[in-house]
Design a protein around this motif. Structure first.
Motif, PDB file in Angstrom:
ATOM      1  N   UNK A  39       0.817  -1.192   0.000  1.00 34.72           N
ATOM      2  CA  UNK A  39       0.000   0.000   0.000  1.00 34.72           C
ATOM      3  C   UNK A  39       0.862   1.258   0.000  1.00 34.72           C
ATOM      4  N   UNK A  40       1.968   1.233   0.768  1.00 31.14           N
ATOM      5  CA  UNK A  40       2.843   2.405   0.816  1.00 31.14           C
ATOM      6  C   UNK A  40       3.447   2.693  -0.549  1.00 31.14           C
ATOM      7  N   UNK A  41       3.735   1.637  -1.297  1.00 30.22           N
ATOM      8  CA  UNK A  41       4.346   1.816  -2.615  1.00 30.22           C
ATOM      9  C   UNK A  41       3.401   2.569  -3.556  1.00 30.22           C
ATOM     10  N   UNK A  42       2.117   2.265  -3.500  1.00 31.14           N
ATOM     11  CA  UNK A  42       1.133   2.938  -4.346  1.00 31.14           C
ATOM     12  C   UNK A  42       1.032   4.410  -3.972  1.00 31.14           C
ATOM     13  N   UNK A  43       1.075   4.700  -2.690  1.00 30.17           N
ATOM     14  CA  UNK A  43       1.018   6.095  -2.234  1.00 30.17           C
ATOM     15  C   UNK A  43       2.238   6.871  -2.722  1.00 30.17           C
ATOM     16  N   UNK A  44       3.424   6.292  -2.627  1.00 32.93           N
ATOM     17  CA  UNK A  44       4.644   6.973  -3.074  1.00 32.93           C
ATOM     18  C   UNK A  44       4.630   7.184  -4.585  1.00 32.93           C
ATOM     19  N   UNK A  45       4.184   6.199  -5.333  1.00 33.19           N
ATOM     20  CA  UNK A  45       4.122   6.333  -6.797  1.00 33.19           C
ATOM     21  C   UNK A  45       3.105   7.397  -7.180  1.00 33.19           C
ATOM     22  N   UNK A  46       1.968   7.431  -6.507  1.00 28.41           N
ATOM     23  CA  UNK A  46       0.951   8.453  -6.780  1.00 28.41           C
ATOM     24  C   UNK A  46       1.474   9.845  -6.456  1.00 28.41           C
ATOM     25  N   UNK A  47       2.153   9.963  -5.338  1.00 34.52           N
ATOM     26  CA  UNK A  47       2.724  11.247  -4.947  1.00 34.52           C
ATOM     27  C   UNK A  47       3.772  11.714  -5.957  1.00 34.52           C
ATOM     28  N   UNK A  48       4.617  10.805  -6.403  1.00 32.58           N
ATOM     29  CA  UNK A  48       5.619  11.139  -7.402  1.00 32.58           C
ATOM     30  C   UNK A  48       4.977  11.580  -8.712  1.00 32.58           C
ATOM     31  N   UNK A  49       3.913  10.926  -9.123  1.00 34.90           N
ATOM     32  CA  UNK A  49       3.209  11.295 -10.345  1.00 34.90           C
ATOM     33  C   UNK A  49       2.599  12.691 -10.232  1.00 34.90           C
TER      34      UNK A  49
END
Length: 97
Positions: free
Chosen positions: A1-11
């Motif tokens: 779940x944390x990985x999806x949040x970081x990828x979304x934030x980066x996008x």
């Protein structure tokens, strides 16, 4: 779940930064890009290069600039963006062996 949040934030951050990319038509001879915009464009240079492949209007370097000061800021931004300042850090003893 944390990985999806970081990828979304980066996008989201990349999309926000792309609004300030050189060549987007927001500069004119009456309002050229200056020193601080040069630093910003230097930091965004890798992103500009990738976007330039898909959108030919986008440029790596802003042609409507103030001259030497913009160039100096762009150079500082490139150095800072690619870790040029980390080249001067002191190495530990274990790194030398």
């Amino acid at each position: 779940m944390k990985k999806i949040v970081w990828i979304s934030l980066l996008l989201v951050i990349l999309i926000a930064f792309s609004s300030c990319i050189p060549g987007n038509g927001s500069y004119s001879p009456a309002r050229p890009a200056g020193f601080f915009w040069g630093i910003w464009h230097g930091w965004l240079a890798p992103l500009s290069l990738i976007i330039q492949w898909f959108v030919p209007k986008i440029q790596l370097y802003e042609p409507m600039n103030t001259g030497w000061w913009y160039d100096f800021g762009f150079y500082l931004g490139i150095l800072g963006g690619f870790g040029g300042l980390s080249l001067s850090r002191r190495k530990n003893r274990t790194d030398r062996m």
